[in-house]
Enzyme design. Structure first.
Site, PDB file in Angstrom:
ATOM      1  N   MET A 112      61.756 -33.138  -4.899  1.00 50.06           N
ATOM      2  CA  MET A 112      61.016 -32.388  -5.913  1.00 50.06           C
ATOM      3  C   MET A 112      61.963 -31.478  -6.683  1.00 50.06           C
ATOM      4  O   MET A 112      62.974 -31.018  -6.152  1.00 50.06           O
ATOM      5  CB  MET A 112      59.940 -31.557  -5.208  1.00 50.06           C
ATOM      6  CG  MET A 112      59.041 -30.768  -6.139  1.00 50.06           C
ATOM      7  SD  MET A 112      57.878 -31.834  -6.968  1.00 50.06           S
ATOM      8  CE  MET A 112      56.886 -30.589  -7.802  1.00 50.06           C
ATOM      9  N   ASP A 130      67.132 -29.958  -8.877  1.00 45.46           N
ATOM     10  CA  ASP A 130      68.462 -29.721  -8.317  1.00 45.46           C
ATOM     11  C   ASP A 130      69.281 -31.010  -8.341  1.00 45.46           C
ATOM     12  O   ASP A 130      68.841 -32.040  -7.843  1.00 45.46           O
ATOM     13  CB  ASP A 130      68.346 -29.201  -6.874  1.00 45.46           C
ATOM     14  CG  ASP A 130      69.685 -28.773  -6.304  1.00 45.46           C
ATOM     15  OD1 ASP A 130      70.559 -28.366  -7.087  1.00 45.46           O
ATOM     16  OD2 ASP A 130      69.851 -28.843  -5.074  1.00 45.46           O
TER      17      ASP A 130
END
Length: 360
Positions: A299, A302
């Site tokens: 999710m 990054d």
């Protein structure tokens, strides 16, 4: 306004239930719909209202967390986040939980310094919101928009951007991998396909401290390559895999024709420590075209910026596809930023690495 993530907390400790409820409800996108002291009470609550996410203790009276998890996955799959104390024995048990279908792992919040609690609370909330988007046994993902606290540092907080000069292919190829939600099992599947002479690999998987050591030990028993938790100064060698230790950033560095890793503390980057962005940026700076970047299920974003920097520095970059991702967040963001050369299913990532290695 996006629907709140509804959470059921299962833990035999009243103080943990209270603290975890307070941490979660501090996030405006999360609603705690109930708590339970054991799986039997939880089962009754689930009959009344099905939560989006369950946080589950491992050790409880009457029925342990993993037994309940297996029953839940077989009968009514709901994203489950395991909540545990920081112990080596607990780490081994949590790996069993991830194999049984849990989406992620969090540490039980502890009373301490305000800055520590703030960081711990941020991770707990991020993990729970990520779990709500996870694909669990065919369960459709929520359509709620991804969002979160506005204060989010980039890799600039740890090291400067690449110089922009692409490095020629002059040394061994180094593979840099980033993963988050769903990544523990995805990494296992991927690494099990690699031969003992595979290129050196460095991995950032978002996990709490200590759990990464148990995770690396577990992988080392299953894979032909040697897998270990990274220690500052470890060389990157063919046939070896280094996993960033939880709560520490890992950077790739070069000395002459050889590579090693630097393990260091620092602020959260992209709300994570270790951060995929930090690893990928360091690879762009230190290895350029000698590096290969792989971004997997997870999710958030990054790694997306760092992968674009690797791509600009001449690295070959691959993203896991949506169909095989538990959460298609990080790969999607990397593709959107134009940093991905190829999108492939999970079972093709090892092939891409070996093909790139042969073509050098």
């Amino acid at each position: 306004m996006a629907k709140k993530v509804r959470v059921l907390i299962i833990d035999d400790s009243a103080s943990v239930r209270q603290t975890l409820s307070r941490v979660l409800e501090a996030d405006p996108e999360i609603e705690v719909i109930g708590t339970a002291s054991d799986p039997f009470m939880a089962a009754r609550k689930i009959q009344d209202e099905i939560p989006d996410v369950i946080t589950l203790d491992v050790e409880m009276p009457r029925m342990d967390g993993i037994t309940f998890l297996r029953k839940l996955m077989a009968q009514r799959p709901i994203p489950v986040v395991m909540c545990s104390s920081l112990t080596e024995q607990g780490s081994e048990t949590l790996l069993q939980a991830l194999e049984a279908g849990a989406v992620d792992v969090i540490l039980k919040p502890k009373i301490g310094a305000a800055d520590h609690l703030a960081e711990a609370g941020m991770r707990i909330c991020e993990v729970v919101k990520s779990a709500a988007h996870a694909r669990v046994a065919g369960r459709p993902r929520r359509s709620a928009a991804q969002s979160g606290p506005s204060a989010k540092l980039t890799a600039d907080a740890v090291l400067p951007p690449p110089s922009g000069r692409a490095m020629a292919k002059t040394t061994e190829m180094v593979v840099c991998v980033g993963a988050s939600t769903g990544g523990t099992e995805a990494l296992r599947d991927f690494l099990e396909q690699l031969p003992a002479n595979a290129p050196g690999i460095v991995i950032v998987q978002h996990m709490p401290e200590r759990f990464t050591a148990a995770f690396a030990k577990r992988l080392n028993t299953l894979c032909a390559v040697e897998v270990k938790e990274a220690v500052d100064g470890d060389p990157v060698l063919r046939g070896h895999v280094l996993i960033a230790p939880g709560d520490h950033h890992m950077l790739l560095e070069r000395q002459g024709a050889r590579y090693h890793v630097s393990v260091r503390s620092g602020p959260l980057v992209s709300r994570h420590r270790p951060s995929v962005d930090v690893l990928f940026r360091s690879a762009a700076r230190a290895a350029g075209a000698n590096a290969m970047g792989v971004i997997m299920t997870g999710m958030g974003d990054d790694g997306a910026r760092g992968m674009a920097e690797m791509h600009e520095a001449g690295a070959f970059t691959v993203a896991q596809d949506e169909a095989t991702s538990v959460v298609y967040g990080m790969p999607k963001e990397a593709v959107a930023r134009g940093g991905v050369d190829k999108v492939v299913p999970l079972d093709q990532i090892a092939h891409e690495i070996l093909a790139a290695d042969r073509s050098r």
